[in-house]
Design an enzyme around this catalytic site. Structure first.
Site, PDB file in Angstrom:
ATOM      1  N   ALA A 348     -53.071  19.725  72.339  1.00 53.62           N
ATOM      2  CA  ALA A 348     -51.560  19.531  72.034  1.00 53.62           C
ATOM      3  C   ALA A 348     -51.164  17.846  72.232  1.00 53.62           C
ATOM      4  CB  ALA A 348     -50.518  20.423  72.752  1.00 53.62           C
ATOM      5  N   HIS A 377     -43.141  20.445  77.162  1.00 54.01           N
ATOM      6  CA  HIS A 377     -43.859  19.129  77.421  1.00 54.01           C
ATOM      7  C   HIS A 377     -43.838  17.919  76.155  1.00 54.01           C
ATOM      8  CE1 HIS A 377     -46.871  16.306  79.646  1.00 54.01           C
ATOM      9  NE2 HIS A 377     -47.206  16.340  78.259  1.00 54.01           N
ATOM     10  N   GLU A 405     -44.852  11.285  80.083  1.00 56.64           N
ATOM     11  CA  GLU A 405     -45.532  12.811  80.593  1.00 56.64           C
ATOM     12  C   GLU A 405     -44.546  13.544  81.359  1.00 56.64           C
ATOM     13  OE1 GLU A 405     -47.959  13.770  79.054  1.00 56.64           O
ATOM     14  OE2 GLU A 405     -49.020  11.677  78.365  1.00 56.64           O
ATOM     15  N   TYR A 516     -50.477  11.656  84.702  1.00 57.80           N
ATOM     16  CA  TYR A 516     -50.108  12.851  84.645  1.00 57.80           C
ATOM     17  C   TYR A 516     -49.694  13.121  86.450  1.00 57.80           C
ATOM     18  CZ  TYR A 516     -51.681  13.773  80.071  1.00 57.80           C
ATOM     19  OH  TYR A 516     -52.047  13.468  78.787  1.00 57.80           O
TER      20      TYR A 516
HETATM   21  O1  X8Z Z   1     -52.743  16.575  77.831  1.00 60.68           O
HETATM   22  C1  X8Z Z   1     -51.853  17.022  78.149  1.00 60.68           C
HETATM   23  C2  X8Z Z   1     -50.782  17.376  77.070  1.00 60.68           C
HETATM   24  C3  X8Z Z   1     -50.517  16.356  76.096  1.00 60.68           C
HETATM   25  S1  X8Z Z   1     -49.962  14.577  76.683  1.00 60.68           S
HETATM   26  C4  X8Z Z   1     -50.733  18.588  76.422  1.00 60.68           C
HETATM   27  N1  X8Z Z   1     -51.629  17.510  79.412  1.00 60.68           N
HETATM   28  C5  X8Z Z   1     -52.698  17.354  80.459  1.00 60.68           C
HETATM   29  C6  X8Z Z   1     -53.755  18.084  80.336  1.00 60.68           C
HETATM   30  O2  X8Z Z   1     -53.681  18.962  79.441  1.00 60.68           O
HETATM   31  O3  X8Z Z   1     -54.884  18.128  81.015  1.00 60.68           O
HETATM   32  C7  X8Z Z   1     -50.344  18.055  80.158  1.00 60.68           C
HETATM   33  C8  X8Z Z   1     -50.776  18.258  81.568  1.00 60.68           C
HETATM   34  C9  X8Z Z   1     -51.883  17.752  81.993  1.00 60.68           C
HETATM   35 ZN    ZN Z   2     -48.201  14.578  77.427  1.00 59.40          ZN
END
Ligand code: X8Z
Ligand code: ZN
Length: 607
Positions: A348, A377, A405, A516
């Protein structure tokens, strides 16, 4: 929509970046720029060119990630090269007047320009093109990744489902190992990427790429690493309690041969491909397992809930706070489901290709609770884009990347079981007494379990970029960190023929990950700030700002600042604090921690 064809860009670049002919006698940077006024003009012109390039770049990447093929890859790589050349030239030029005192806006823009890339290239056309090719090819390999046994090929989503279901440890091991067959081909590419990226960083005046990444936080790079350690120090004891309880429960459930009661937990047993989110273990770990779980997946499936309906739920949370509805173009241009006629990157992501409100979501939405959360998110990113879209290009960014984030996830702390019931997605509310601990466990499995992983990914890259970890040690170093920080271990022996870091999207995609971790800390800090603005009094974990106009207005005020001021100014708007601080997270989880400590009594925690 502003849109430039790549071929239009070269004259623009030459115009503002001075002669590129190495035989020219005039030294680079000596284009006569020295007075504050000339520097301001240079910055304004450069910003304009970069702003136009970024639009072309984002369009090219959008086209590629929503339709992976050699043509879209070639265009993306070509534009990427041009951006690297432009940023490199601008930074090199600006180094010549680093000591001249300029007005505060120009000064801020110069600082942002110097840290505007995570991918600097050496000043050489071939090297640039090679690096651009690598960073296009690697995420393409990830996006197309499949694990095939005979004719049965499975993608990440299906393999992840096997882990989340938690039914058969052997099938889980097979899915876990299977996904990691996707990444070994990336290894030589990554090795070369590190060489070229580092060379580019050195030309920009940083000792390696990791230093450049750590320089994006309005403080010296070394101080930033210390800051991450400080914040983790506040939170590590909480993680250790959760780890201890989880290990004991898993060991009881699956048997000591599958999950030993001491030492690190086998990485395939935590319900997630990277052991970064343990939410699917909730039925096993809930303090009151007989209470109805807060799980809206079956209601969403039964709906039936289309991908568009899913996004509408998220949009409603924002509009209830006073944000605008998503623009019509969002619904026309987004990719909300996996198309079956082409390869795409399903991970995403949120986009604003024209940097002026052209909001788009790229996601392969399924009607699950997890995707319901991911949508919030992503909308956090989109509303940040929306609120700062009027700023000049260099200011159109998060206060720092951790803020970006954190925006949606902060609001998710206000998505309570009661609100889900109001949406018609939850039939029965759990008993209020018991609901607190159950809800705390649900949030902890998602956000507390995530913390050490969110540090590991860049601790590994920082060591790789600095040369402390050499290519011969890539995989071993990855697992050392995974064990040290997360308390997990590989379920089967791994070797340097593997490239397990590459099985996580952000490594091939070259997306920094410490953001994150910072986000996790900020979410609770911002939540507390917004609760204060809303006039809430009581324990932090009982607050929800859902529908609160005052909190919404204050949040918007912070978002609208973009990167125009150093991040402590933005943080102060919502929290009154100028330092990141994990105390709000510690306070939030106080009830769960007391309970976990009781449960873990007599156990030897740690690994
Ligand atoms: O990559 C993401 C989002 C897009 S910025 C879906 N995240 C990290 C992951 O999936 O590893 C959100 C939480 C951590
Ligand atoms: Zn994100």
């Amino acid at each position: 929509m502003r849109n430039l064809h790549p071929t239009l860009l070269l004259p623009l670049l030459t115009l503002s970046c001075g002669p590129k002919d190495p035989s020219a006698t005039e030294p680079k940077g000596a284009a006569g720029i020295s007075s504050p006024e000339e520097i301001r003009t240079f910055v304004e012109k450069t910003e304009e060119v970069l702003g136009q390039l970024w639009v072309v770049q984002e369009n090219a990447w959008w086209n590629h990630e929503t339709d992976i093929n050699p043509e879209t890859a070639a265009v993306a790589a070509d534009v990427e090269s041009q951006v690297m050349a432009a940023v490199g030239a601008a930074v090199a030029e600006s180094a010549h007047f680093a000591d001249v005192k300029v007005d505060p806006v120009t000064d801020r823009k110069l600082a942002l320009m110097r840290r505007s890339t995570t991918l600097p290239a050496p000043d050489d056309d071939d090297a640039r093109a090679e690096l651009a090719g690598l960073v296009t090819e690697m995420p393409g390999l990830y996006g197309q990744g499949q694990y095939c046994v005979d004719d049965n090929c499975r993608r990440l989503e299906e393999l992840s489902d096997v882990l989340a279901e938690g039914k058969d440890p052997e099938a889980m091991l097979d899915a876990w190992v299977g996904w990691r067959t996707v990444s070994p081909p990336m290894r030589p590419l990554y090795e070369r990427f590190v060489e070229l990226g580092n060379a580019g960083a050195v030309e920009m005046g940083y000792s390696d790429l990791g230093v450049l990444w750590r320089s994006g936080y309005d403080m010296p790079a070394d101080d930033f690493a210390v800051e991450v350690d400080r914040l983790w120090g506040q939170l590590a004891p909480l993680y250790e309690q959760l780890h201890c309880y989880t290990r004991a429960k898993l060991s009881d459930h699956y048997g000591a041969e599958v999950v030993p009661p001491q030492g690190p937990i086998p990485a395939h047993m935590l319900g997630n491909m990277w052991a970064q989110d343990w939410s699917s273990l909730y039925p096993l770990l809930a303090p009151y397992p007989d209470e109805p779980a807060v799980n809206i997946t079956s209601a969403l499936e039964a709906g039936p809930t289309s991908a568009e309906d899913m996004v509408r739920y998220g949009e409603k949370f924002f509009t209830d706070l006073g944000f605008d509805p998503l623009p019509e173009s969002f619904w026309e241009r987004s990719m909300l489901v996996r198309p079956d006629d082409r390869e795409v990157v399903c991970h995403a992501s949120a986009w604003d290709p024209d940097h002026d409100g052209d909001l788009r979501l790229k996601m392969c939405i399924r009607p699950t609770q997890e995707d319901f959360f991911v949508i919030h998110h992503e909308l956090g990113h989109l509303y940040y884009f929306w609120e700062y879209r009027g700023l000049s290009p260099l200011f159109q960014s998060g206060a720092h990347d951790g803020f970006h984030e954190a925006i949606g996830d902060t609001l998710l702390l206000s998505v309570t079981p009661r609100y889900l019931q109001e949406l018609g997605l939850l039939e029965t509310l759990p008993d209020p007494e018991r609901a607190v601990l159950n809800e705390q466990m649900r949030v902890a499995l998602e956000r507390l379990a995530f913390l050490p992983f969110s540090i590991v990914v860049d601790q590994w890259r920082w060591k790789v970029f600095s040369g402390e970890v050499t290519p011969e040690q890539y995989n071993a170093a990855w697992w050392n960190l995974r064990t040290k920080l997360q308390g997990i271990e590989s379920p089967v022996p791994r070797s340097e023929a593997d490239f397990d870091p590459g099985a996580k999207y952000h490594i091939p995609a070259n997306t920094p990950y410490t953001r994150y971790f910072l986000s996790s800390v900020l979410q609770f800090q911002l939540h507390r700030g917004l609760c204060d603005v809303a006039g809430f009094e009581g324990d932090l974990h009982t607050c929800s700002i859902q529908g609160n106009a005052a909190a919404g207005a204050r949040y918007k005020q912070m978002l609208a600042m973009g990167a125009s001021q150093p991040w402590p100014d933005a943080l102060e708007v919502v929290t009154g604090q100028r330092q990141m601080d994990a105390q709000a997270m510690v306070d939030y989880f106080a009830p769960l921690m007391t309970w976990l400590e009781e449960q873990n009594e007599g156990q030897t925690c740690g690994w």
